[in-house]
Design a protein around this motif. Structure first.
Motif, PDB file in Angstrom:
ATOM      1  N   GLU A 115       0.806  -1.222   0.000  1.00  0.00           N
ATOM      2  CA  GLU A 115       0.000   0.000   0.000  1.00  0.00           C
ATOM      3  C   GLU A 115       0.841   1.275   0.000  1.00  0.00           C
ATOM      4  OE1 GLU A 115      -3.583   0.154   2.334  1.00  0.00           O
ATOM      5  OE2 GLU A 115      -3.555  -2.018   2.636  1.00  0.00           O
ATOM      6  N   GLY A 124       0.732   3.157  -3.363  1.00  0.00           N
ATOM      7  CA  GLY A 124      -0.423   3.934  -3.795  1.00  0.00           C
ATOM      8  C   GLY A 124      -1.390   3.141  -4.631  1.00  0.00           C
ATOM      9  N   ASP A 125      -1.895   3.736  -5.698  1.00  0.00           N
ATOM     10  CA  ASP A 125      -3.025   3.197  -6.450  1.00  0.00           C
ATOM     11  C   ASP A 125      -2.651   2.973  -7.912  1.00  0.00           C
ATOM     12  OD1 ASP A 125      -5.508   2.548  -7.413  1.00  0.00           O
ATOM     13  OD2 ASP A 125      -6.474   4.431  -6.851  1.00  0.00           O
ATOM     14  N   LYS A 143      -4.885   2.210 -10.034  1.00  0.00           N
ATOM     15  CA  LYS A 143      -6.136   2.550 -10.724  1.00  0.00           C
ATOM     16  C   LYS A 143      -6.548   1.407 -11.648  1.00  0.00           C
ATOM     17  CE  LYS A 143      -5.802   7.539 -10.227  1.00  0.00           C
ATOM     18  NZ  LYS A 143      -4.903   7.509  -9.097  1.00  0.00           N
ATOM     19  N   SER A 171      -1.808   6.516   0.182  1.00  0.00           N
ATOM     20  CA  SER A 171      -3.097   7.195   0.119  1.00  0.00           C
ATOM     21  C   SER A 171      -3.763   7.391   1.475  1.00  0.00           C
ATOM     22  CB  SER A 171      -4.063   6.400  -0.780  1.00  0.00           C
ATOM     23  OG  SER A 171      -3.537   6.232  -2.071  1.00  0.00           O
ATOM     24  N   SER A 172      -3.488   6.522   2.428  1.00  0.00           N
ATOM     25  CA  SER A 172      -4.164   6.564   3.732  1.00  0.00           C
ATOM     26  C   SER A 172      -3.162   6.874   4.840  1.00  0.00           C
ATOM     27  CB  SER A 172      -4.827   5.215   4.024  1.00  0.00           C
ATOM     28  OG  SER A 172      -3.834   4.218   4.249  1.00  0.00           O
ATOM     29  N   SER A 201      -1.006   3.703   5.247  1.00  0.00           N
ATOM     30  CA  SER A 201       0.059   3.475   4.266  1.00  0.00           C
ATOM     31  C   SER A 201       1.128   4.561   4.344  1.00  0.00           C
ATOM     32  CB  SER A 201      -0.508   3.372   2.849  1.00  0.00           C
ATOM     33  OG  SER A 201      -1.268   4.500   2.494  1.00  0.00           O
ATOM     34  N   GLN A 233     -12.765  -3.079  -6.439  1.00  0.00           N
ATOM     35  CA  GLN A 233     -11.369  -2.849  -6.078  1.00  0.00           C
ATOM     36  C   GLN A 233     -10.602  -4.175  -6.184  1.00  0.00           C
ATOM     37  OE1 GLN A 233     -13.923  -2.467  -3.906  1.00  0.00           O
ATOM     38  NE2 GLN A 233     -14.236  -0.269  -3.659  1.00  0.00           N
ATOM     39  N   HIS A 283      -9.863   5.617  -1.105  1.00  0.00           N
ATOM     40  CA  HIS A 283      -9.791   4.174  -1.339  1.00  0.00           C
ATOM     41  C   HIS A 283      -9.059   3.862  -2.644  1.00  0.00           C
ATOM     42  CE1 HIS A 283     -12.177   0.140  -0.859  1.00  0.00           C
ATOM     43  NE2 HIS A 283     -10.869  -0.008  -0.761  1.00  0.00           N
ATOM     44  N   ASP A 284      -7.965   3.102  -2.556  1.00  0.00           N
ATOM     45  CA  ASP A 284      -7.211   2.718  -3.748  1.00  0.00           C
ATOM     46  C   ASP A 284      -7.998   1.686  -4.554  1.00  0.00           C
ATOM     47  OD1 ASP A 284      -5.011   4.328  -3.128  1.00  0.00           O
ATOM     48  OD2 ASP A 284      -4.172   2.792  -1.814  1.00  0.00           O
ATOM     49  N   TYR A 306      -4.278  -2.824  -6.323  1.00  0.00           N
ATOM     50  CA  TYR A 306      -2.900  -3.147  -5.947  1.00  0.00           C
ATOM     51  C   TYR A 306      -2.523  -4.448  -6.654  1.00  0.00           C
ATOM     52  CZ  TYR A 306      -4.059  -0.440  -1.675  1.00  0.00           C
ATOM     53  OH  TYR A 306      -4.474   0.507  -0.785  1.00  0.00           O
TER      54      TYR A 306
END
Length: 333
Positions: free
Chosen positions: A135, A138-139, A141, A156-157, A160, A221, A296-297, A300
């Motif tokens: 994490e 990041g993301d 997408k 992102s959080s 993480s 996700q 929210h990612d 991953y």
């Protein structure tokens, strides 16, 4: 080898300890402050083994850490102590900053001062292995890319971000002081003994109790799922054979959407536990979609080529086998 493992009463930490005690001749010192997610029952099968010791200590307490290092004289440290639940980090980041950042700093400094005073042979053999998460990257997408060890950090959080911070500290202590460190970043873990705040055990237990199975957003996700026993084996490979200053991504090669995982669990429960709570026709009828969590990612997925090539590790458990065994374990326990 004497291995000091922090967070050893937690989900991943206890799996690592069980693996070491059951498959090697090494000694383990389990250091855990026993927060809500730490449970010594996770280690009941090996708790009386002469090669296992437990110490209730907070890694933020430098004085107590120094006492432990002087008492047990570890040859290696595996840092698994961490606050790890994203939702909790959003609601209350303080514990994550304190444990994941300050705690890692205190452990690094204790290790550095201890390592500095070892004789040349022991100094060359010593390792500090920091266990982290995918994490931090990041993301991804909706791309088809994978996280590699050179992917820039973009957490992102609060969770993480705190883990990314601790990773940076570990790298700095290696670069500045020469402390022999290694970092691993794993994908989502699942398996027996996981605290039921996480997706898989929470889904199983809610279904069996007839409670709603909540899923964020549209449930699309994507996460790469790694069985905790495969992860434990990988971590031991790293502490034994990993190269100083390197990082290794550890994945399960099982990328799938959250909603697919939940449907899979419901399907298994239909077969293994057909008697449902009153008023429930199908377990999947309990699924409800809720507002997505902040930041929210979407996806991953890690590239594990490096650990597979360099350390000759690969995951053994398929997701179908692993999730079936996991559901069976929760039904039994």
């Amino acid at each position: 080898m004497n291995i000091l493992i922090t967070g050893g009463a937690g989900f991943i930490g206890s799996a690592v300890i069980r693996y070491i005690i059951n498959n090697t001749d090494d000694n383990v010192i389990n250091v855990d402050k026993l927060t809500y997610a730490g449970n010594l029952e996770n280690l009941s099968e090996i708790e009386n083994n002469e090669r296992y010791q437990f110490e209730k200590v907070d890694i933020c307490n430098r004085l107590e850490l120094e006492k432990l290092f002087n008492k047990y004289k570890p040859d290696a440290v595996m840092n698994l102590a961490a606050e790890s639940h994203v939702d909790k980090s959003i609601n209350n980041p303080n514990d994550f900053i304190y444990t994941n950042i300050i705690g890692t700093y205190q452990l690094l400094e204790t290790s550095r001062l201890y390592w500095k005073n070892l004789n040349n042979k022991a100094k060359a053999a010593f390792r500090f292995h920091h266990i982290s998460t995918d994490e931090v990257y990041g993301d991804l997408k909706d791309s088809n890319h994978l996280f590699t060890e050179s992917t820039p950090y973009m957490p992102s959080s609060p969770y993480s971000a705190s883990k990314a911070s601790s990773d940076h500290l570990v790298r700095a202590w290696q670069r500045t002081y020469g402390l022999p460190t290694i970092i691993t970043n794993s994908s989502n873990n699942y398996g027996p003994y996981q605290y039921p705040e996480k997706l898989i055990p929470k889904t199983i237990l809610n279904a069996l109790s007839g409670r709603s199975i909540e899923i964020y957003g549209n449930g699309l996700q994507v996460r790469d799922w790694l069985h905790v026993e495969d992860h434990a084996r990988a971590l031991y490979f790293v502490i034994r054979k990993g190269k100083i200053g390197e990082s290794y991504n550890i994945g399960g090669d099982n990328p799938m959407t959250n909603i697919h995982v939940i449907h899979k669990i419901c399907q298994i429960l239909e077969e293994l536990s057909p008697s449902k709570p009153k008023g429930i026709q199908k377990y999947k009828d309990l699924i409800i979609y809720t507002k997505d969590r902040p930041g929210h990612d979407v996806r991953y997925a890690v590239d594990s080529k490096k650990i597979k090539h360099d350390l000759n590790w690969k995951p053994d458990l398929s997701f179908d086998k692993g999730i079936l065994d996991t559901v069976k374990w929760y039904l039994k326990h």
